[in-house]
Design a protein around this motif. Structure first.
Motif, mmCIF file in Angstrom:
data_model
loop_
_atom_site.group_PDB
_atom_site.id
_atom_site.type_symbol
_atom_site.label_atom_id
_atom_site.label_comp_id
_atom_site.label_asym_id
_atom_site.label_seq_id
_atom_site.Cartn_x
_atom_site.Cartn_y
_atom_site.Cartn_z
ATOM 1 N N SER A 34 1.002 -1.153 0.135
ATOM 2 C CA SER A 34 0.045 -0.006 -0.053
ATOM 3 C C SER A 34 0.997 1.354 -0.098
ATOM 4 O O SER A 34 0.596 2.297 -0.578
ATOM 5 C CB SER A 34 -0.775 -0.006 1.201
ATOM 6 N N SER A 35 2.040 1.194 0.483
ATOM 7 C CA SER A 35 3.025 2.125 0.527
ATOM 8 C C SER A 35 3.858 2.332 -0.394
ATOM 9 O O SER A 35 4.956 3.170 -0.625
ATOM 10 C CB SER A 35 3.702 2.331 1.978
ATOM 11 N N PHE A 36 3.979 1.117 -1.340
ATOM 12 C CA PHE A 36 4.918 1.308 -2.616
ATOM 13 C C PHE A 36 4.538 2.388 -3.480
ATOM 14 O O PHE A 36 3.650 2.881 -3.672
ATOM 15 C CB PHE A 36 4.789 -0.128 -3.321
ATOM 16 N N THR A 37 5.541 2.796 -4.170
ATOM 17 C CA THR A 37 5.467 3.814 -5.303
ATOM 18 C C THR A 37 5.329 3.016 -6.620
ATOM 19 O O THR A 37 5.301 1.933 -6.728
ATOM 20 C CB THR A 37 6.867 4.644 -5.705
ATOM 21 N N GLN A 38 4.406 3.839 -7.660
ATOM 22 C CA GLN A 38 4.305 3.103 -8.843
ATOM 23 C C GLN A 38 5.546 2.482 -9.650
ATOM 24 O O GLN A 38 5.622 1.303 -9.911
ATOM 25 C CB GLN A 38 3.830 4.152 -9.961
ATOM 26 N N GLN A 39 6.686 3.123 -9.155
ATOM 27 C CA GLN A 39 8.064 2.819 -9.806
ATOM 28 C C GLN A 39 8.407 1.180 -8.842
ATOM 29 O O GLN A 39 8.522 0.220 -9.667
ATOM 30 C CB GLN A 39 9.092 3.569 -9.655
ATOM 31 N N GLN A 40 8.211 0.939 -7.794
ATOM 32 C CA GLN A 40 8.485 0.131 -6.996
ATOM 33 C C GLN A 40 7.534 -1.094 -7.439
ATOM 34 O O GLN A 40 8.075 -2.263 -7.618
ATOM 35 C CB GLN A 40 8.307 0.257 -5.703
ATOM 36 N N LEU A 41 6.246 -0.795 -7.624
ATOM 37 C CA LEU A 41 5.101 -1.660 -7.985
ATOM 38 C C LEU A 41 5.674 -2.380 -9.496
ATOM 39 O O LEU A 41 5.654 -3.594 -9.451
ATOM 40 C CB LEU A 41 4.026 -0.926 -8.033
ATOM 41 N N ASP A 42 6.126 -1.474 -10.185
ATOM 42 C CA ASP A 42 6.495 -2.068 -11.604
ATOM 43 C C ASP A 42 7.873 -2.785 -11.551
ATOM 44 O O ASP A 42 7.640 -3.907 -12.417
ATOM 45 C CB ASP A 42 6.838 -0.482 -12.529
ATOM 46 N N ASP A 43 8.619 -2.537 -10.737
ATOM 47 C CA ASP A 43 9.701 -3.364 -10.499
ATOM 48 C C ASP A 43 9.479 -4.540 -10.034
ATOM 49 O O ASP A 43 9.868 -5.765 -10.323
ATOM 50 C CB ASP A 43 10.745 -2.440 -9.482
ATOM 51 N N LEU A 44 8.577 -4.534 -8.944
ATOM 52 C CA LEU A 44 8.068 -6.064 -8.406
ATOM 53 C C LEU A 44 7.447 -6.786 -9.324
ATOM 54 O O LEU A 44 7.605 -8.010 -9.631
ATOM 55 C CB LEU A 44 7.191 -5.768 -7.119
ATOM 56 N N LEU A 45 6.699 -6.105 -10.482
ATOM 57 C CA LEU A 45 5.971 -6.888 -11.207
ATOM 58 C C LEU A 45 6.913 -7.577 -12.393
ATOM 59 O O LEU A 45 6.734 -8.729 -12.655
ATOM 60 C CB LEU A 45 4.893 -6.208 -12.002
ATOM 61 N N SER A 46 7.870 -6.756 -12.703
ATOM 62 C CA SER A 46 9.010 -7.142 -13.571
ATOM 63 C C SER A 46 9.417 -8.326 -13.110
ATOM 64 O O SER A 46 9.742 -9.304 -13.797
ATOM 65 C CB SER A 46 9.707 -6.389 -14.066
ATOM 66 N N TYR A 47 9.822 -8.513 -11.874
ATOM 67 C CA TYR A 47 10.461 -9.501 -11.145
ATOM 68 C C TYR A 47 9.645 -10.707 -11.051
ATOM 69 O O TYR A 47 10.038 -11.825 -11.371
ATOM 70 C CB TYR A 47 11.113 -9.257 -9.658
ATOM 71 N N LEU A 48 8.201 -10.570 -10.679
ATOM 72 C CA LEU A 48 7.491 -11.725 -10.580
ATOM 73 C C LEU A 48 7.425 -12.305 -11.856
ATOM 74 O O LEU A 48 7.138 -13.521 -11.948
ATOM 75 C CB LEU A 48 5.935 -11.134 -10.374
ATOM 76 N N HIS A 49 7.398 -11.660 -13.134
ATOM 77 C CA HIS A 49 7.410 -12.291 -14.345
ATOM 78 C C HIS A 49 8.423 -13.258 -14.608
ATOM 79 O O HIS A 49 8.412 -14.472 -15.362
ATOM 80 C CB HIS A 49 7.391 -11.376 -15.347
ATOM 81 N N THR A 50 9.747 -13.091 -13.885
ATOM 82 C CA THR A 50 10.717 -14.044 -14.268
ATOM 83 C C THR A 50 10.599 -15.101 -13.254
ATOM 84 O O THR A 50 11.207 -16.333 -13.311
ATOM 85 C CB THR A 50 12.068 -13.245 -13.758
ATOM 86 N N MET A 51 9.769 -15.390 -12.299
ATOM 87 C CA MET A 51 9.704 -16.388 -11.200
ATOM 88 C C MET A 51 9.174 -17.493 -11.977
ATOM 89 O O MET A 51 8.497 -17.596 -12.907
ATOM 90 C CB MET A 51 8.589 -15.988 -10.004
#
Ligand code: HEC
Length: 117
Positions: free
Chosen positions: A100-117
């Motif tokens: 809930s406190s992530f920035t848009q950038q952090q959320l995008d970064d996290l999603l890009s990593y989740l795609h690699t899992m």
């Protein structure tokens, strides 16, 4: 007939158990780009405690391995970015609203990593 079914089950268990433990590998060894590496760092800090790669459903969270490569999320929702972002931002049942406190950038970064899992 029964033997071939059993052989199939054994093979499935074997293949499923073959996923490598990547936790000891460096970002470079995993071939992550800068954004994915930033996402991995966020994941390790905010998600990994509950979402161990081999965690048992019911205890903590489900394994997120191949999360966005399978057709459905553990809840049965279609596996797409929209529902995953929503879970991260607002939480889900026993999962708190971790992002809930992530920035848009952090959320995008996290999603890009989740795609690699
Ligand atoms: C405090 C423990 C906890 C933390 C921290 C946590 N989760 Fe979860 N997560 C859960 C639980 C429990 C569930 C199962 C929720 C349910 O009942 O559907 C879950 C479910 C999920 C799901 C599946 C949603 C679905 O529709 O099936 C995703 C995706 C997810 N978490 C991603 C994340 C990400 C990404 C992070 C880090 C930003 C994170 N979680 C942090 C406990 C946690």
């Amino acid at each position: 007939m029964r033997t071939s079914l059993l052989a199939g089950v054994v093979l499935l268990v074997f293949v499923a158990g073959c996923n490598e433990d990547t936790s000891g590998k460096t970002d470079a060894e995993l071939g992550l780009n800068a954004q994915q590496a930033a996402g991995r760092h966020l994941y390790q800090q905010n998600c990994a405690a509950c979402h161990d790669a081999h965690s048992v459903p019911g205890q903590n969270g489900p394994s997120l391995e191949e999360l966005l490569k399978k057709p459905f999320l553990p809840s049965g929702l279609p596996a797409n970015e929209r529902f995953v972002r929503q879970t991260i931002l607002t939480g889900r049942n026993m999962m708190p609203a971790v992002g809930s406190s992530f920035t848009q950038q952090q959320l995008d970064d996290l999603l890009s990593y989740l795609h690699t899992m």
